[in-house]
Design an enzyme around this catalytic site. Structure first.
Site, PDB file in Angstrom:
ATOM      1  N   THR A  13      49.590 -49.032  38.537  1.00  0.00           N
ATOM      2  CA  THR A  13      50.741 -50.070  38.026  1.00  0.00           C
ATOM      3  C   THR A  13      52.103 -50.024  38.585  1.00  0.00           C
ATOM      4  OG1 THR A  13      51.408 -48.731  36.174  1.00  0.00           O
ATOM      5  CG2 THR A  13      49.670 -49.846  35.863  1.00  0.00           C
ATOM      6  N   ARG A  14      52.684 -50.879  38.488  1.00  0.00           N
ATOM      7  CA  ARG A  14      54.163 -51.082  38.678  1.00  0.00           C
ATOM      8  C   ARG A  14      54.838 -52.331  37.680  1.00  0.00           C
ATOM      9  NH1 ARG A  14      52.763 -47.628  41.519  1.00  0.00           N
ATOM     10  NH2 ARG A  14      53.208 -47.248  43.722  1.00  0.00           N
ATOM     11  N   PHE A  25      51.670 -59.852  49.371  1.00  0.00           N
ATOM     12  CA  PHE A  25      50.785 -60.835  48.761  1.00  0.00           C
ATOM     13  C   PHE A  25      51.149 -62.235  49.114  1.00  0.00           C
ATOM     14  CE2 PHE A  25      48.803 -57.647  45.491  1.00  0.00           C
ATOM     15  CZ  PHE A  25      48.397 -56.833  46.365  1.00  0.00           C
ATOM     16  N   GLY A  83      43.632 -50.911  43.239  1.00  0.00           N
ATOM     17  CA  GLY A  83      44.470 -51.737  42.637  1.00  0.00           C
ATOM     18  C   GLY A  83      44.723 -51.723  41.154  1.00  0.00           C
ATOM     19  N   TYR A 142      62.785 -40.626  51.064  1.00  0.00           N
ATOM     20  CA  TYR A 142      63.234 -41.454  50.207  1.00  0.00           C
ATOM     21  C   TYR A 142      63.735 -40.924  48.816  1.00  0.00           C
ATOM     22  CZ  TYR A 142      63.862 -45.957  47.567  1.00  0.00           C
ATOM     23  OH  TYR A 142      64.345 -47.153  46.932  1.00  0.00           O
ATOM     24  N   ASP A 143      62.502 -40.435  48.238  1.00  0.00           N
ATOM     25  CA  ASP A 143      62.626 -39.777  46.760  1.00  0.00           C
ATOM     26  C   ASP A 143      63.688 -38.510  46.654  1.00  0.00           C
ATOM     27  OD1 ASP A 143      60.392 -41.352  46.874  1.00  0.00           O
ATOM     28  OD2 ASP A 143      59.206 -39.961  45.838  1.00  0.00           O
ATOM     29  N   GLU A 144      63.615 -37.517  47.702  1.00  0.00           N
ATOM     30  CA  GLU A 144      64.636 -36.696  47.555  1.00  0.00           C
ATOM     31  C   GLU A 144      65.902 -36.765  48.025  1.00  0.00           C
ATOM     32  OE1 GLU A 144      63.612 -34.064  45.831  1.00  0.00           O
ATOM     33  OE2 GLU A 144      61.704 -33.186  46.451  1.00  0.00           O
ATOM     34  N   GLY A 145      66.087 -37.862  48.966  1.00  0.00           N
ATOM     35  CA  GLY A 145      67.295 -38.292  49.492  1.00  0.00           C
ATOM     36  C   GLY A 145      68.174 -38.985  48.205  1.00  0.00           C
ATOM     37  N   VAL A 169      54.859 -57.547  46.754  1.00  0.00           N
ATOM     38  CA  VAL A 169      55.177 -58.825  46.213  1.00  0.00           C
ATOM     39  C   VAL A 169      55.297 -59.670  47.462  1.00  0.00           C
ATOM     40  CG1 VAL A 169      56.834 -60.561  45.112  1.00  0.00           C
ATOM     41  CG2 VAL A 169      56.201 -58.088  44.082  1.00  0.00           C
TER      42      VAL A 169
HETATM   43  P1  NAD Z   1      66.976 -53.809  51.649  1.00  0.00           P
HETATM   44  O1  NAD Z   1      66.268 -53.101  52.671  1.00  0.00           O
HETATM   45  O2  NAD Z   1      66.691 -55.230  51.725  1.00  0.00           O
HETATM   46  O3  NAD Z   1      68.424 -53.682  51.862  1.00  0.00           O
HETATM   47  C1  NAD Z   1      69.113 -52.346  52.119  1.00  0.00           C
HETATM   48  C2  NAD Z   1      70.190 -52.938  53.220  1.00  0.00           C
HETATM   49  O4  NAD Z   1      70.867 -51.707  53.498  1.00  0.00           O
HETATM   50  C3  NAD Z   1      69.817 -53.753  54.233  1.00  0.00           C
HETATM   51  O5  NAD Z   1      70.735 -54.742  54.650  1.00  0.00           O
HETATM   52  C4  NAD Z   1      69.920 -52.359  55.560  1.00  0.00           C
HETATM   53  O6  NAD Z   1      70.147 -53.093  56.688  1.00  0.00           O
HETATM   54  C5  NAD Z   1      71.170 -51.708  54.856  1.00  0.00           C
HETATM   55  N1  NAD Z   1      71.235 -50.221  55.402  1.00  0.00           N
HETATM   56  C6  NAD Z   1      70.184 -49.348  55.196  1.00  0.00           C
HETATM   57  N2  NAD Z   1      70.626 -48.222  56.029  1.00  0.00           N
HETATM   58  C7  NAD Z   1      72.039 -48.456  56.199  1.00  0.00           C
HETATM   59  C8  NAD Z   1      72.887 -47.586  56.655  1.00  0.00           C
HETATM   60  N3  NAD Z   1      72.731 -46.287  57.227  1.00  0.00           N
HETATM   61  N4  NAD Z   1      74.221 -48.208  56.740  1.00  0.00           N
HETATM   62  C9  NAD Z   1      74.504 -49.521  56.550  1.00  0.00           C
HETATM   63  N5  NAD Z   1      73.412 -50.154  56.094  1.00  0.00           N
HETATM   64  C10 NAD Z   1      72.497 -49.852  55.889  1.00  0.00           C
HETATM   65  O7  NAD Z   1      66.475 -53.207  50.394  1.00  0.00           O
HETATM   66  P2  NAD Z   1      66.803 -53.574  48.789  1.00  0.00           P
HETATM   67  O8  NAD Z   1      65.625 -53.816  48.100  1.00  0.00           O
HETATM   68  O9  NAD Z   1      68.019 -54.734  48.675  1.00  0.00           O
HETATM   69  O10 NAD Z   1      67.469 -52.159  48.199  1.00  0.00           O
HETATM   70  C11 NAD Z   1      68.854 -52.047  48.179  1.00  0.00           C
HETATM   71  C12 NAD Z   1      69.006 -50.704  47.381  1.00  0.00           C
HETATM   72  O11 NAD Z   1      68.394 -50.717  46.135  1.00  0.00           O
HETATM   73  C13 NAD Z   1      68.338 -49.528  48.234  1.00  0.00           C
HETATM   74  O12 NAD Z   1      69.406 -48.490  48.062  1.00  0.00           O
HETATM   75  C14 NAD Z   1      67.324 -49.257  47.426  1.00  0.00           C
HETATM   76  O13 NAD Z   1      66.797 -47.998  47.572  1.00  0.00           O
HETATM   77  C15 NAD Z   1      67.670 -49.583  45.904  1.00  0.00           C
HETATM   78  N6  NAD Z   1      66.419 -49.981  45.394  1.00  0.00           N
HETATM   79  C16 NAD Z   1      65.927 -51.021  45.292  1.00  0.00           C
HETATM   80  C17 NAD Z   1      64.413 -51.331  44.933  1.00  0.00           C
HETATM   81  C18 NAD Z   1      63.809 -52.475  44.861  1.00  0.00           C
HETATM   82  O14 NAD Z   1      62.807 -52.871  44.248  1.00  0.00           O
HETATM   83  N7  NAD Z   1      64.432 -53.729  45.564  1.00  0.00           N
HETATM   84  C19 NAD Z   1      64.055 -50.337  43.846  1.00  0.00           C
HETATM   85  C20 NAD Z   1      64.646 -49.122  43.620  1.00  0.00           C
HETATM   86  C21 NAD Z   1      65.934 -48.863  44.413  1.00  0.00           C
HETATM   87  N1  UDP Z   2      50.623 -52.265  47.903  1.00  0.00           N
HETATM   88  C1  UDP Z   2      49.196 -52.967  47.945  1.00  0.00           C
HETATM   89  N2  UDP Z   2      49.078 -53.700  49.230  1.00  0.00           N
HETATM   90  C2  UDP Z   2      50.250 -54.049  49.867  1.00  0.00           C
HETATM   91  C3  UDP Z   2      51.650 -53.252  49.584  1.00  0.00           C
HETATM   92  C4  UDP Z   2      51.279 -52.456  48.396  1.00  0.00           C
HETATM   93  O1  UDP Z   2      48.213 -52.550  47.146  1.00  0.00           O
HETATM   94  O2  UDP Z   2      49.862 -54.930  50.623  1.00  0.00           O
HETATM   95  C5  UDP Z   2      50.552 -51.386  46.509  1.00  0.00           C
HETATM   96  C6  UDP Z   2      50.994 -49.904  46.984  1.00  0.00           C
HETATM   97  O3  UDP Z   2      50.217 -48.960  47.175  1.00  0.00           O
HETATM   98  C7  UDP Z   2      51.818 -49.588  45.666  1.00  0.00           C
HETATM   99  C8  UDP Z   2      52.353 -50.817  45.049  1.00  0.00           C
HETATM  100  O4  UDP Z   2      51.372 -51.777  45.749  1.00  0.00           O
HETATM  101  O5  UDP Z   2      50.674 -48.775  44.777  1.00  0.00           O
HETATM  102  C9  UDP Z   2      53.506 -51.273  45.224  1.00  0.00           C
HETATM  103  O6  UDP Z   2      54.082 -50.981  46.643  1.00  0.00           O
HETATM  104  P1  UDP Z   2      55.383 -51.399  47.275  1.00  0.00           P
HETATM  105  O7  UDP Z   2      55.375 -50.983  48.837  1.00  0.00           O
HETATM  106  O8  UDP Z   2      55.857 -52.607  46.983  1.00  0.00           O
HETATM  107  O9  UDP Z   2      56.536 -50.274  46.543  1.00  0.00           O
HETATM  108  P2  UDP Z   2      56.325 -48.973  45.810  1.00  0.00           P
HETATM  109  O10 UDP Z   2      56.538 -49.044  44.501  1.00  0.00           O
HETATM  110  O11 UDP Z   2      55.293 -48.233  46.242  1.00  0.00           O
HETATM  111  O12 UDP Z   2      57.482 -48.174  46.260  1.00  0.00           O
END
Ligand code: NAD
Ligand code: UDP
Length: 328
Positions: free
Chosen positions: A211-212, A192, A208, A146-149, A189
């Site tokens: 932080t986030r 929990f 625990g 994910y990160d490197e992607g 979230v």
């Molecule tokens: P999500 O998983 O709810 O939504 C992602 C959507 O993309 C899903 O509907 C999934 O079916 C679709 N999808 C995945 N791979 C696909 C593919 N190859 N082709 C077509 N559709 C595909 O996640 P989200 O939380 O809504 O995140 C949306 C975007 O925001 C993502 O790119 C994610 O990396 C980025 N993002 C989200 C957060 C967050 O906190 N929610 C934080 C950082 C980045």
């Molecule tokens: N986490 C947790 N309990 C859970 C799920 C996640 O303590 O049931 C922690 C996880 O280890 C991380 C933070 O909550 O430190 C946020 O996790 P999340 O998967 O929501 O997203 P991240 O920020 O790690 O991508």
């Protein structure tokens, strides 16, 4: 003026909120999604609504849509349990999928937005994180797909911009929550709240004390739209709530607001779990006039109300979390 806007990942958590906002503004939205991490239930309210089109498609495969003004590229599994489920597919989505969407932007002349992430900072050595910080990512760990992607996707965005003159917008999103999160996505979230409402144990990974910073979804979507429509500003720009919280603090809030009698139980910390994460949003405030307005309690109340109304038997059971995939 009404625009034709492609939203990849439009069936997901953030994508469904963005789609609702764009339809409300009178735009034509073409949602491209393969529903890998979401449910078609989320977009049911849009079906039949004027201006909404669904293309069920995996962006790793080429796709072309004509006459597009803007593209929001959100398609990518986002929860750790989802993106680690099929890590090679995750990288393909952020590289081949992104190349396909940049190709669409190039052919149509559309402006394209990338949903990047705070994960490009990895396990940060500085806090809060500014956009100039280059990060601390383990390139071979379980989060790397994910990160490197996402880092490669940013590279592609900026190279297409420099080489082909494509108009790009890159947002680095920090943890966001709200209604429409998948109840079994394994994110903190959703876990929990689901656990608290059921009276199940609340799973704290590690001590625990990591932080986030939790942003409510309506604030984030407002940031998306401001960035997409800003003049002369590519980003990358952090979008997130700068109020940093420990995971224990989040658990206590959820217990209090649900009135739950759930107990806290400790589980092992997943590998490479970042210790701290907090956005510096100075750039977003200066360039977009943006800052979050919804506090954690208010956001949690709305999210808890949404989760309380779900029939969980209608949702796919939990996807495996980090310990489940086979070790290579
Ligand atoms: P999500 O998983 O709810 O939504 C992602 C959507 O993309 C899903 O509907 C999934 O079916 C679709 N999808 C995945 N791979 C696909 C593919 N190859 N082709 C077509 N559709 C595909 O996640 P989200 O939380 O809504 O995140 C949306 C975007 O925001 C993502 O790119 C994610 O990396 C980025 N993002 C989200 C957060 C967050 O906190 N929610 C934080 C950082 C980045
Ligand atoms: N986490 C947790 N309990 C859970 C799920 C996640 O303590 O049931 C922690 C996880 O280890 C991380 C933070 O909550 O430190 C946020 O996790 P999340 O998967 O929501 O997203 P991240 O920020 O790690 O991508």
């Amino acid at each position: 003026m009404s625009k034709r806007i492609v939203v990849t990942g439009g069936g997901g958590f953030l994508g469904s909120h963005l789609t609702a906002r764009l339809l409300d503004e009178g735009h034509h939205v073409i949602c491209i999604d393969n529903f890998f991490t979401s449910s078609e239930r989320t977009i049911e309210p849009f079906l039949g609504r004027p201006g909404f089109e669904l293309i069920r498609h995996d962006i790793v495969e080429p796709v072309f849509v004509d006459e597009v003004d803007q593209i929001y590229n959100l398609a990518c599994p986002a929860a750790p349990g989802h993106y680690q489920y099929n890590p090679v597919r995750t990288v393909k989505t952020s590289v081949m999928g992104v190349i396909n969407m940049l190709g669409m932007a190039r052919k149509t002349g559309a402006r394209i937005f990338q949903a990047s992430t705070s994960e490009v900072y990895g396990d940060p050595e500085i806090s809060p994180q500014r956009e100039s910080y280059r990060g601390n990512v383990n390139p071979i760990g379980r989060r790397a797909c994910y990160d490197e992607g996402k880092r490669a996707a940013e590279t592609l965005f900026f190279d297409y911009h420099r080489e082909h003159g494509i108009e790009i917008r890159v947002a680095r999103i920090f943890n966001t929550f709200g209604p429409h999160m998948h109840p079994f996505d394994g994110r903190v979230v959703s876990n929990f709240i689901r656990q608290a409402l059921a009276g199940d144990d609340i799973t704290i990974f590690g001590e625990g004390d990591q932080t986030r910073s939790f942003c409510y979804v309506s604030d984030l979507i407002d940031g998306f739209v401001r960035l997409m429509n800003a003049d002369d500003f590519t980003g990358p720009v952090n979008l997130g709530n700068p109020q940093e919280r420990t995971i224990l603090d989040l658990a206590e809030h959820v217990i209090e607001l649900t009135g739950s009698s759930s107990r806290l139980v400790r589980k092992p910390l997943p590998p490479d779990d970042p210790v701290r994460r907090c956005p510096d949003i100075t750039l977003a405030t200066e360039r977009l006039g943006w800052k979050p307005t919804v506090g954690l309690r208010e956001g949690l109340e709305a999210t808890i109300a949404y989760f309380a109304g779900l029939d969980l038997s209608e949702w796919t059971p939990p996807t495996p979390y980090w310990e489940a995939p086979p070790v290579a």
